[in-house]
Scaffold this active site. Structure first.
Site, mmCIF file in Angstrom:
data_model
loop_
_atom_site.group_PDB
_atom_site.id
_atom_site.type_symbol
_atom_site.label_atom_id
_atom_site.label_comp_id
_atom_site.label_asym_id
_atom_site.label_seq_id
_atom_site.Cartn_x
_atom_site.Cartn_y
_atom_site.Cartn_z
ATOM 1 N N GLY A 1 -3.553 -43.682 -22.463
ATOM 2 C CA GLY A 1 -3.579 -43.123 -21.109
ATOM 3 C C GLY A 1 -2.452 -42.115 -20.873
ATOM 4 O O GLY A 1 -2.568 -41.236 -20.008
ATOM 5 N N GLU B 1 -3.711 -38.929 -22.205
ATOM 6 C CA GLU B 1 -4.786 -38.505 -21.293
ATOM 7 C C GLU B 1 -4.226 -37.958 -19.982
ATOM 8 O O GLU B 1 -4.726 -36.979 -19.437
ATOM 9 C CB GLU B 1 -5.725 -39.700 -21.044
ATOM 10 C CG GLU B 1 -6.457 -40.099 -22.316
ATOM 11 C CD GLU B 1 -7.184 -41.437 -22.205
ATOM 12 O OE1 GLU B 1 -6.554 -42.420 -21.768
ATOM 13 O OE2 GLU B 1 -8.369 -41.486 -22.552
ATOM 14 N N ALA C 1 -1.884 -47.021 -20.876
ATOM 15 C CA ALA C 1 -2.104 -47.976 -19.787
ATOM 16 C C ALA C 1 -1.335 -49.249 -20.113
ATOM 17 O O ALA C 1 -1.082 -49.549 -21.283
ATOM 18 C CB ALA C 1 -3.587 -48.269 -19.654
ATOM 19 N N GLU D 1 -6.150 -46.552 -28.836
ATOM 20 C CA GLU D 1 -6.899 -47.633 -28.179
ATOM 21 C C GLU D 1 -7.710 -48.458 -29.169
ATOM 22 O O GLU D 1 -7.943 -49.648 -28.965
ATOM 23 C CB GLU D 1 -7.839 -47.064 -27.099
ATOM 24 C CG GLU D 1 -7.141 -46.563 -25.842
ATOM 25 C CD GLU D 1 -6.748 -45.097 -25.884
ATOM 26 O OE1 GLU D 1 -6.628 -44.532 -26.997
ATOM 27 O OE2 GLU D 1 -6.553 -44.511 -24.807
HETATM 28 N N1 CO8 Z 1 1.712 -51.520 -22.121
HETATM 29 C C1 CO8 Z 1 2.584 -52.458 -21.784
HETATM 30 N N2 CO8 Z 1 3.830 -52.543 -22.310
HETATM 31 C C2 CO8 Z 1 4.166 -51.617 -23.216
HETATM 32 C C3 CO8 Z 1 3.293 -50.592 -23.616
HETATM 33 C C4 CO8 Z 1 1.992 -50.543 -23.014
HETATM 34 N N3 CO8 Z 1 1.108 -49.603 -23.298
HETATM 35 N N4 CO8 Z 1 3.916 -49.815 -24.533
HETATM 36 C C5 CO8 Z 1 5.145 -50.350 -24.702
HETATM 37 N N5 CO8 Z 1 5.303 -51.435 -23.918
HETATM 38 C C6 CO8 Z 1 6.475 -52.301 -23.796
HETATM 39 C C7 CO8 Z 1 6.592 -53.215 -25.011
HETATM 40 O O1 CO8 Z 1 5.762 -54.328 -24.874
HETATM 41 C C8 CO8 Z 1 8.075 -53.554 -24.964
HETATM 42 O O2 CO8 Z 1 8.272 -54.529 -23.981
HETATM 43 P P1 CO8 Z 1 9.162 -55.853 -24.330
HETATM 44 O O3 CO8 Z 1 10.545 -55.310 -24.560
HETATM 45 O O4 CO8 Z 1 9.035 -56.693 -23.083
HETATM 46 O O5 CO8 Z 1 8.569 -56.449 -25.556
HETATM 47 C C9 CO8 Z 1 8.708 -52.263 -24.453
HETATM 48 O O6 CO8 Z 1 7.652 -51.528 -23.830
HETATM 49 C C10 CO8 Z 1 9.271 -51.401 -25.559
HETATM 50 O O7 CO8 Z 1 8.255 -51.216 -26.529
HETATM 51 P P2 CO8 Z 1 8.522 -51.320 -28.096
HETATM 52 O O8 CO8 Z 1 9.567 -52.348 -28.382
HETATM 53 O O9 CO8 Z 1 7.196 -51.486 -28.765
HETATM 54 O O10 CO8 Z 1 9.139 -49.858 -28.334
HETATM 55 P P3 CO8 Z 1 9.091 -48.960 -29.640
HETATM 56 O O11 CO8 Z 1 9.931 -47.786 -29.352
HETATM 57 O O12 CO8 Z 1 9.359 -49.769 -30.869
HETATM 58 O O13 CO8 Z 1 7.524 -48.495 -29.755
HETATM 59 C C11 CO8 Z 1 5.470 -47.570 -28.905
HETATM 60 C C12 CO8 Z 1 7.005 -47.666 -28.783
HETATM 61 C C13 CO8 Z 1 5.070 -46.923 -30.230
HETATM 62 C C14 CO8 Z 1 5.014 -46.720 -27.732
HETATM 63 C C15 CO8 Z 1 4.857 -48.993 -28.857
HETATM 64 O O14 CO8 Z 1 5.421 -49.690 -27.737
HETATM 65 C C16 CO8 Z 1 3.363 -49.014 -28.696
HETATM 66 O O15 CO8 Z 1 2.655 -48.875 -29.682
HETATM 67 N N6 CO8 Z 1 2.859 -49.192 -27.455
HETATM 68 C C17 CO8 Z 1 1.448 -49.314 -27.166
HETATM 69 C C18 CO8 Z 1 0.736 -47.987 -27.302
HETATM 70 C C19 CO8 Z 1 -0.732 -48.126 -26.993
HETATM 71 O O16 CO8 Z 1 -1.457 -48.859 -27.643
HETATM 72 N N7 CO8 Z 1 -1.225 -47.396 -25.977
HETATM 73 C C20 CO8 Z 1 -2.597 -47.437 -25.548
HETATM 74 C C21 CO8 Z 1 -2.748 -48.403 -24.397
HETATM 75 S S1 CO8 Z 1 -4.431 -48.601 -23.884
HETATM 76 C C22 CO8 Z 1 -4.721 -47.244 -22.907
HETATM 77 O O17 CO8 Z 1 -3.866 -46.424 -22.678
HETATM 78 C C23 CO8 Z 1 -6.092 -47.118 -22.351
HETATM 79 C C24 CO8 Z 1 -6.112 -46.118 -21.178
HETATM 80 C C25 CO8 Z 1 -7.501 -46.068 -20.628
HETATM 81 C C26 CO8 Z 1 -7.585 -46.748 -19.267
HETATM 82 C C27 CO8 Z 1 -9.003 -46.565 -18.826
HETATM 83 C C28 CO8 Z 1 -9.239 -46.836 -17.356
HETATM 84 C C29 CO8 Z 1 -10.665 -46.481 -16.974
#
Ligand code: CO8
Length: 258
Positions: free
Chosen positions: A109, A112, A65, A132
């Site tokens: 997400g 999921e 998400a 998460e």
């Molecule tokens: N949300 C927003 N932006 C994101 C996300 C995300 N989940 N993942 C990556 N981005 C963005 C980064 O902020 C970055 O943006 P910017 O260039 O502006 O800084 C861009 O994407 C590229 O990301 P990275 O530089 O971090 O890229 P890498 O290749 O180094 O790393 C990863 C990739 C490993 C995917 C890393 O970005 C990461 O760890 N992302 C977050 C993963 C995460 O924590 N996911 C869980 C999110 S919470 C969730 O999914 C809950 C769902 C439940 C909803 C429930 C509703 C009822």
């Protein structure tokens, strides 16, 4: 409607839907989930579509998400609007098969969403995770529920508590994915699987999906009864007559979805 966060292509009775927010690793924001639920609902109603393939980019299926979109929300906000609830419910209502073709990250997400699909084919570079806990929240779209049913309690607890990622080999070993293929072969393999499904009777395809999904909702006894009755009901279709006649006449079946 022209979509901004997904790309939809329909070819040979297969809808290929690509998540397309490369700047955010395909993070699922409200717009993307809105467009995706609408495109899937339309594909489900479109007579020219028999199977759906959902994919992301080579780097990321979806990184979860959108954290930036939700970080400032309060309990009252997310509970009040039932964050993502309606859109996810619409995706879960799709009756046509959806194959998730996962390359790169499928996190939170994203993992999921892949699990909501009917099965997952992944590339060798795939990484699955429920990180998460690192954000101070729990999974919210099935990461503690579907994942536990798919890979068992030990691995589901491990992934949800430590936030570690599972690679493609472990995902296949654990039953999370049905096949692992070399990364460049991901889309051809998923499309070939979709075409194989599209050759079958649409009515039987729906019955199979409904019956397998029933196994997650009920006891074994009730599930077996549901399956048996579904099997019986197939004898009311023309496609059962055609399928069995074709076998006996040693020819390909020509299903008519009736
Ligand atoms: N949300 C927003 N932006 C994101 C996300 C995300 N989940 N993942 C990556 N981005 C963005 C980064 O902020 C970055 O943006 P910017 O260039 O502006 O800084 C861009 O994407 C590229 O990301 P990275 O530089 O971090 O890229 P890498 O290749 O180094 O790393 C990863 C990739 C490993 C995917 C890393 O970005 C990461 O760890 N992302 C977050 C993963 C995460 O924590 N996911 C869980 C999110 S919470 C969730 O999914 C809950 C769902 C439940 C909803 C429930 C509703 C009822």
């Amino acid at each position: 409607m022209a979509y901004e966060t997904i790309i939809v292509e329909i070819e040979d009775e297969i809808a290929l839907i690509r998540l397309n927010r490369p700047e955010a690793r395909n993070a699922l924001n409200s717009q993307l989930l809105g467009e995706l639920s609408e495109a899937l609902t339309k594909a489900d109603r479109n007579d020219k579509v028999r199977c759906i393939v959902l994919t992301g980019s080579e780097k990321a299926f979806a990184a979860g998400a959108d954290i930036k979109e939700m970080s400032e929300k309060s309990f009252v906000d997310v509970y009040g609007e039932d964050l993502f609830g309606e859109k996810i419910d619409a995706i879960q209502r799709v009756r046509k098969p959806i194959i998730a073709a996962v390359s790169g990250y499928a996190l939170g997400g994203g993992c999921e969403l892949a699990m909501i699909c009917d099965f997952i084919i992944c590339a060798e570079n795939a990484k699955f995770g429920q990180p998460e806990i690192n954000l101070g929240v729990v999974a919210g779209i099935g990461g503690t529920q579907r994942l536990t049913r798919f890979v068992g309690k030990a691995k589901a607890m491990d992934m949800n508590l430590t936030g570690r990622f599972m690679d493609a080999a472990e995902a296949e070993r654990s039953g999370l994915v049905s096949r692992v293929v070399p990364t460049p072969k991901l889309i051809p393999e998923a499309m070939a699987a979709a075409r194989k499904i599209a050759e079958k009777s649409a009515i039987t395809i729906k019955a199979v999906k409904e019956s397998v999904n029933r196994s997650y909702e009920t006891t074994l006894r009730e599930g077996l009864l549901f399956e048996r009755r579904t099997f019986h009901s197939m004898f009311a279709t023309e496609d059962q007559k055609e399928g069995m006649a074709a076998f006996m006449e040693k020819r390909e079946a020509q299903f008519r979805d009736k």
